[in-house]
Motif scaffolding. Sequence first.
Motif, short mmCIF file in Angstrom:
data_model
loop_
_atom_site.label_atom_id
_atom_site.label_comp_id
_atom_site.label_asym_id
_atom_site.label_seq_id
_atom_site.Cartn_x
_atom_site.Cartn_y
_atom_site.Cartn_z
N LEU A 103 5.23 -8.84 -7.37
CA LEU A 103 4.13 -7.88 -7.45
C LEU A 103 3.64 -7.73 -8.89
O LEU A 103 2.43 -7.66 -9.12
N CYS B 239 -3.47 1.33 -11.66
CA CYS B 239 -2.57 0.39 -10.98
C CYS B 239 -2.87 0.34 -9.49
O CYS B 239 -2.87 -0.73 -8.88
N PHE C 31 -3.88 -3.13 -7.69
CA PHE C 31 -3.10 -3.69 -6.59
C PHE C 31 -3.90 -3.71 -5.29
O PHE C 31 -3.79 -4.66 -4.52
#
Length: 145
Positions: free
Chosen positions: A25, A102, A106
């Motif tokens: 990730l 973030c 993502f």
Amino acid sequence: MFDITTAARRNDFRIDRGAGLRESLEGLLLHDGVGLDARMRHAIAAVVHLAVDTPLGPPEDAEEFLGRLDAGWLFAAWNQSDTELSLLNTLAGGDVPALSWCELMFTTALAPWSSTPAAVHARRIFLTGEQSRLASVGDCAMGHA
């Protein structure tokens, strides 16, 4: 990928079951690192840790991972850990919270419309439930198979 780290005593070892997922990730966003300063690199690593290493265990799929990027969910999940709560307060505070950035990065990287090799591979791994193979996302994004 399992990472073995030392525990409290010298001869105690524990298997870090989230190591491969965290690496993949993070690699999804950091593989080229263009435009990311050191603060954002650390924020990405911290957010991935908070979402993957919860006492509830790692996320089952990309949707669950993205759902965990909510400050309320993370505060509830880490309510017994002062260190993680402090980290989360730092990430969720300020005029432009790093947690929000973030989440955006993502969500975009794992979105159905994202056609980067790393995103396509990450979605496929999450869909088949083969999280242990997600470690190859970083290699895939860099043109290695």
